[in-house]
Design a protein around this motif. Structure first.
Motif, PDB file in Angstrom:
ATOM      1  N   ARG A   1      -3.393  11.263   2.443  1.00  0.00           N
ATOM      2  CA  ARG A   1      -3.480  10.460   1.019  1.00  0.00           C
ATOM      3  C   ARG A   1      -4.540   9.528   1.155  1.00  0.00           C
ATOM      4  O   ARG A   1      -4.601   8.620   1.789  1.00  0.00           O
ATOM      5  CB  ARG A   1      -2.072   9.582   0.696  1.00  0.00           C
ATOM      6  CG  ARG A   1      -0.927  10.297   0.507  1.00  0.00           C
ATOM      7  CD  ARG A   1      -0.966  10.946  -0.618  1.00  0.00           C
ATOM      8  NE  ARG A   1      -1.057  10.011  -1.690  1.00  0.00           N
ATOM      9  CZ  ARG A   1      -0.021   9.526  -2.510  1.00  0.00           C
ATOM     10  NH1 ARG A   1       1.306   9.854  -2.331  1.00  0.00           N
ATOM     11  NH2 ARG A   1      -0.039   8.735  -3.443  1.00  0.00           N
TER      12      ARG A   1
ATOM     13  N   ILE B   1       0.264   8.318   6.201  1.00  0.00           N
ATOM     14  CA  ILE B   1      -0.560   7.664   5.685  1.00  0.00           C
ATOM     15  C   ILE B   1      -1.729   8.910   5.294  1.00  0.00           C
ATOM     16  O   ILE B   1      -1.900   8.820   3.940  1.00  0.00           O
ATOM     17  CB  ILE B   1      -1.547   6.561   6.724  1.00  0.00           C
ATOM     18  CG1 ILE B   1      -0.480   5.377   7.004  1.00  0.00           C
ATOM     19  CG2 ILE B   1      -2.807   6.094   6.066  1.00  0.00           C
ATOM     20  CD1 ILE B   1       0.016   4.581   5.954  1.00  0.00           C
TER      21      ILE B   1
ATOM     22  N   GLU C   1      -7.054   2.238   2.209  1.00  0.00           N
ATOM     23  CA  GLU C   1      -6.591   0.821   1.913  1.00  0.00           C
ATOM     24  C   GLU C   1      -6.000   0.235   3.411  1.00  0.00           C
ATOM     25  O   GLU C   1      -6.234  -0.852   3.813  1.00  0.00           O
ATOM     26  CB  GLU C   1      -5.391   0.604   0.836  1.00  0.00           C
ATOM     27  CG  GLU C   1      -6.044   0.472  -0.369  1.00  0.00           C
ATOM     28  CD  GLU C   1      -4.678   0.713  -1.454  1.00  0.00           C
ATOM     29  OE1 GLU C   1      -4.325  -0.464  -1.556  1.00  0.00           O
ATOM     30  OE2 GLU C   1      -4.399   1.638  -2.166  1.00  0.00           O
ATOM     31  N   VAL C   2      -5.311   1.041   4.346  1.00  0.00           N
ATOM     32  CA  VAL C   2      -4.950   0.912   5.696  1.00  0.00           C
ATOM     33  C   VAL C   2      -6.132   0.656   6.491  1.00  0.00           C
ATOM     34  O   VAL C   2      -6.109  -0.318   7.421  1.00  0.00           O
ATOM     35  CB  VAL C   2      -3.745   1.745   6.126  1.00  0.00           C
ATOM     36  CG1 VAL C   2      -3.580   1.379   7.600  1.00  0.00           C
ATOM     37  CG2 VAL C   2      -2.557   1.895   5.395  1.00  0.00           C
TER      38      VAL C   2
ATOM     39  N   SER D   1       7.574   1.980   2.555  1.00  0.00           N
ATOM     40  CA  SER D   1       7.676   1.305   3.660  1.00  0.00           C
ATOM     41  C   SER D   1       8.186   0.017   3.792  1.00  0.00           C
ATOM     42  O   SER D   1       7.999  -1.011   4.315  1.00  0.00           O
ATOM     43  CB  SER D   1       6.037   1.108   4.179  1.00  0.00           C
ATOM     44  OG  SER D   1       5.353   0.252   3.270  1.00  0.00           O
TER      45      SER D   1
ATOM     46  N   ASP E   1      -5.812   7.422  -1.122  1.00  0.00           N
ATOM     47  CA  ASP E   1      -5.663   5.904  -1.415  1.00  0.00           C
ATOM     48  C   ASP E   1      -5.167   5.264  -0.260  1.00  0.00           C
ATOM     49  O   ASP E   1      -5.559   3.971   0.125  1.00  0.00           O
ATOM     50  CB  ASP E   1      -5.081   5.790  -2.682  1.00  0.00           C
ATOM     51  CG  ASP E   1      -3.700   6.500  -2.485  1.00  0.00           C
ATOM     52  OD1 ASP E   1      -3.421   7.477  -1.814  1.00  0.00           O
ATOM     53  OD2 ASP E   1      -2.785   5.993  -3.245  1.00  0.00           O
ATOM     54  N   ARG E   2      -4.076   5.540   0.346  1.00  0.00           N
ATOM     55  CA  ARG E   2      -3.511   4.939   1.370  1.00  0.00           C
ATOM     56  C   ARG E   2      -4.329   4.752   2.708  1.00  0.00           C
ATOM     57  O   ARG E   2      -4.350   3.920   3.292  1.00  0.00           O
ATOM     58  CB  ARG E   2      -2.222   5.822   1.935  1.00  0.00           C
ATOM     59  CG  ARG E   2      -0.976   5.495   1.098  1.00  0.00           C
ATOM     60  CD  ARG E   2       0.148   6.306   1.574  1.00  0.00           C
ATOM     61  NE  ARG E   2       1.163   6.711   0.536  1.00  0.00           N
ATOM     62  CZ  ARG E   2       2.050   7.342   0.528  1.00  0.00           C
ATOM     63  NH1 ARG E   2       2.393   8.122   1.425  1.00  0.00           N
ATOM     64  NH2 ARG E   2       3.038   7.592  -0.630  1.00  0.00           N
ATOM     65  N   THR E   3      -5.049   5.987   2.842  1.00  0.00           N
ATOM     66  CA  THR E   3      -5.944   5.975   4.181  1.00  0.00           C
ATOM     67  C   THR E   3      -7.021   4.995   4.042  1.00  0.00           C
ATOM     68  O   THR E   3      -7.189   4.038   4.997  1.00  0.00           O
ATOM     69  CB  THR E   3      -6.497   7.532   4.264  1.00  0.00           C
ATOM     70  OG1 THR E   3      -5.537   8.383   4.564  1.00  0.00           O
ATOM     71  CG2 THR E   3      -7.666   7.374   5.313  1.00  0.00           C
TER      72      THR E   3
ATOM     73  N   ILE F   1       1.023  -1.228  -0.016  1.00  0.00           N
ATOM     74  CA  ILE F   1      -0.042  -0.081   0.108  1.00  0.00           C
ATOM     75  C   ILE F   1       0.698   1.322   0.050  1.00  0.00           C
ATOM     76  O   ILE F   1       0.552   2.312  -0.662  1.00  0.00           O
ATOM     77  CB  ILE F   1      -0.873   0.158   1.405  1.00  0.00           C
ATOM     78  CG1 ILE F   1      -1.905  -1.394   1.072  1.00  0.00           C
ATOM     79  CG2 ILE F   1      -1.581   1.501   1.300  1.00  0.00           C
ATOM     80  CD1 ILE F   1      -2.682  -1.321   2.484  1.00  0.00           C
ATOM     81  N   HIS F   2       1.850   1.254   0.750  1.00  0.00           N
ATOM     82  CA  HIS F   2       2.711   2.443   1.070  1.00  0.00           C
ATOM     83  C   HIS F   2       4.007   2.304   0.287  1.00  0.00           C
ATOM     84  O   HIS F   2       5.058   1.224   0.641  1.00  0.00           O
ATOM     85  CB  HIS F   2       2.908   2.479   2.391  1.00  0.00           C
ATOM     86  CG  HIS F   2       3.480   4.085   2.817  1.00  0.00           C
ATOM     87  ND1 HIS F   2       4.829   4.419   2.391  1.00  0.00           N
ATOM     88  CD2 HIS F   2       2.974   4.925   3.732  1.00  0.00           C
ATOM     89  CE1 HIS F   2       5.018   5.664   2.961  1.00  0.00           C
ATOM     90  NE2 HIS F   2       3.975   5.922   3.625  1.00  0.00           N
TER      91      HIS F   2
END
Length: 163
Positions: free
Chosen positions: A116, A113, A122-123, A65, A118-120, A61-62
């Motif tokens: 963003r 995270i 998905e996490v 990372s 998309d990241r927010t 996702i990141h």
């Protein structure tokens, strides 16, 4: 806490293959919860991640990372996003966790995270967070497998004094 601890804290991206003890993890969370909070709302929620599969999935996702593939654990600092100062409150909590890690001989690095989208999302999905809770960031934590010297970060041209 001495000011020296502030200057010793560095972003550590390489970790020993050694688990972090539960008492140290509890101290990290306690440090996060000791952060200042607007109107003492304390909108934070902490997710301690030791599951290797989840740590590895975060790396999908990141893009920055990859250190999570060797870190023995991470903490996701999340918050109730309906609260107006959740970002500031959770950022203070994250900084406290980073400093507490250094104080306990651990290394850490803050992986952003939010904001963003998309990241927010998905996490949030990966950690199965409730609708009202969003991840601000994840910090990889472990015993360092690298040492970094203190670095002078002071920049006089970024200071204005009004007398």
């Amino acid at each position: 806490m001495s000011l020296e601890l502030l200057f010793q804290r560095r972003s550590i991206r390489s970790y020993q293959d050694r688990p972090v003890e539960d008492d140290k993890i509890k101290k990290l969370i306690e440090a996060g919860m000791a952060a200042p909070s607007a109107r003492n709302i304390r909108p934070w929620h902490f997710v301690v991640i030791k599951d290797r599969e989840i740590l590895n999935k975060i790396t999908d996702i990141h893009p920055y990372s990859s250190m999570l593939r060797e870190a023995p654990m991470a903490i996701a600092v999340c918050g109730k996003h309906s609260e107006p100062y959740w970002v500031q409150d959770c950022s203070a909590a994250m900084q406290n966790i980073l400093l507490a890690a250094t104080a306990q001989g651990l290394g850490s690095v803050w992986l952003g995270i939010y904001p963003r989208e998309d990241r927010t999302q998905e996490v949030k999905d990966l950690l199965d967070l409730p609708e009202e809770i969003s991840p601000l960031g994840v910090t990889a934590i472990g015993y360092p497998n690298e040492t970094k010297p203190q670095k002078e970060m002071y920049e006089e041209d970024k200071v204005t004094v009004i007398e």
